[in-house]
Write a protein that holds these residues in place. Sequence first.
Motif, short mmCIF file in Angstrom:
data_model
loop_
_atom_site.label_atom_id
_atom_site.label_comp_id
_atom_site.label_asym_id
_atom_site.label_seq_id
_atom_site.Cartn_x
_atom_site.Cartn_y
_atom_site.Cartn_z
N ASP A 161 -2.10 6.31 -8.17
CA ASP A 161 -2.15 7.75 -8.40
C ASP A 161 -0.96 8.48 -7.77
O ASP A 161 -0.53 9.51 -8.24
CB ASP A 161 -3.47 8.29 -7.83
CG ASP A 161 -3.76 9.71 -8.27
OD1 ASP A 161 -3.56 10.01 -9.46
OD2 ASP A 161 -4.16 10.52 -7.41
N LYS A 164 0.82 -1.21 0.00
CA LYS A 164 0.00 0.00 0.00
C LYS A 164 0.85 1.26 0.00
O LYS A 164 1.82 1.36 0.75
CB LYS A 164 -0.88 0.04 1.26
CG LYS A 164 -1.92 -1.05 1.35
CD LYS A 164 -2.75 -1.22 0.08
CE LYS A 164 -3.61 -0.02 -0.26
NZ LYS A 164 -4.30 -0.23 -1.57
N ARG A 213 -10.35 8.28 -11.08
CA ARG A 213 -10.83 8.22 -9.67
C ARG A 213 -10.81 9.64 -9.13
O ARG A 213 -9.94 10.04 -8.39
CB ARG A 213 -9.98 7.26 -8.83
CG ARG A 213 -8.51 7.14 -9.21
CD ARG A 213 -7.68 8.15 -8.52
NE ARG A 213 -7.28 7.86 -7.18
CZ ARG A 213 -7.33 8.76 -6.20
NH1 ARG A 213 -7.70 10.00 -6.44
NH2 ARG A 213 -6.92 8.43 -4.98
N LYS A 219 -3.85 4.82 -12.79
CA LYS A 219 -4.84 5.59 -12.03
C LYS A 219 -4.71 7.05 -12.42
O LYS A 219 -3.60 7.59 -12.52
CB LYS A 219 -4.60 5.42 -10.53
CG LYS A 219 -4.92 4.04 -10.00
CD LYS A 219 -6.41 3.77 -9.99
CE LYS A 219 -6.73 2.59 -9.08
NZ LYS A 219 -7.06 3.00 -7.70
C1 PEP Z 1 -5.87 1.69 -4.48
O1 PEP Z 1 -6.34 1.33 -5.58
O2 PEP Z 1 -5.97 1.02 -3.44
C2 PEP Z 1 -5.24 3.02 -4.41
C3 PEP Z 1 -4.36 3.33 -3.45
O3 PEP Z 1 -5.68 3.85 -5.37
P1 PEP Z 1 -5.10 5.25 -5.90
O4 PEP Z 1 -3.71 4.98 -6.35
O5 PEP Z 1 -6.03 5.56 -7.04
O6 PEP Z 1 -5.21 6.22 -4.78
#
Ligand code: PEP
Length: 444
Positions: free
Chosen positions: A266, A116, A320, A289
């Motif tokens: 993103d 993450k 998003r 993203k």
């Molecule tokens: C995700 O898909 O869990 C995520 C962190 O998305 P993003 O990169 O769009 O914030």
Amino acid sequence: MGLVSWSPESWQAKVVLQQPAYPDRDSLNVVLRQLSQFPPLVTAWEVDRLRSQLVEVANGRAFVLQGGDCSESFDDCGANSILRKLKVIIQMSLVLIAGSRQRIVRIGRIAGQYAKPRSSDIESRNGVSLPSYRGDIVNRAGFTPEERRPDPAMMLRAFERSAMTLNFVRALSEGGFADLHHPENWDMEFVRNTPGSRRYQELLDSLSKSIRFMEVVAPAGLAELKRVDFFTSHEALLLLYEQALTRTERHRGWYNLGAHTLWIGDRTRALGGAHVEYCRGVRNPIGLKVGNSMTADELLELIQLLNPDDEPGRLTLIHRFGVDSIRDRLPALASAVRASGRSVLWSCDPMHGNTRATRGGIKTRSFDDIVSELVSAFQIHREIGTRLSGIHLELTGEDVTECTGGPGNLTEADLSRDYRSTVDPRLNYEQSMEIAFLLAEQMR
Ligand code: PEP
Ligand code: CO
């Protein structure tokens, strides 16, 4: 051009964000060597099968349903949880097939979604500062120095769990469970008497009738009904891990064999950055993203870098923005891409722009916001003359209470009842099925 200077490690010369600082380089190297020698999780043939299905999506003949946990956790790697995730995605796909008369390409955020991105490298509580939790592939969530220390061995544990998960997913999707001749496997549990469950039951009944009819008139043609295609994906974030799973297939180029498709988050999508550099060189389909900070010029450059040969299906732009921003942001980007004539797939992630905290500090998302962003996405793409050809959701097949609203009318007070996500709030089973019905209406 393009790939001349690419190699699986060329990203290391770029600015690399969101990586843990491993204190022990020797054990890191041992782990990476092991990972690079393990049999791969997927094969290049499977990746190529997904690539050709995404060409069908680009031709307007299929639609992508991508979903799963924000972050898989080691504790949650169990039979039931995997079965339910697969089940909800397959059930949603049936609803979408019935509504849209299109093939649905199913992609799980599963079997490797363990890393993450975080807003800060350090988390401080009561004057104590420790490395942030970066997902089970890196460290552990508990707030002690021991648990937060990035441990390379976690990559091996993540790989093993990915293999176990994928093994079960393959077994389930190859027959028995996924066999449409056995609709008893397909019942909606714990969602007995909602309008959604009744509509779903009607759909199953009419499907069973059609299958019986088809078996009478074309008994040989139905082998496909006994199995489903199911692909895996995760965010390409922890680049040493991704590099170790990068293999070359003679004459065919480099593949990441840890998942069928990867996406760039993103936070790590910078043009000159390491994540874009890594992803541009592998043959796997790539997702990007697209959030509120993206400009049209940047997006066009990213498209050029990630899909220099303009291959249909190669690149999916997963926007998003959030329900309050999509009208301000999407039209200009979609128009610019359309004007460029470049082939991309557009997918909507209605989750990550709609995260908020309750007054009590619980991270949640409202079902209505999620639906509104989706509906706007369909409308805007229709207006611009582009096509929305996929959705990207955070969901679970279980009865959790993480997002408010939906058929069960969950309120903020309900959230504490069964909130399990360690990162972002997911749609529960019932909310996910309801989204599928609403989506089917949009696609009709
Ligand atoms: C995700 O898909 O869990 C995520 C962190 O998305 P993003 O990169 O769009 O914030
Ligand atoms: Co998330």
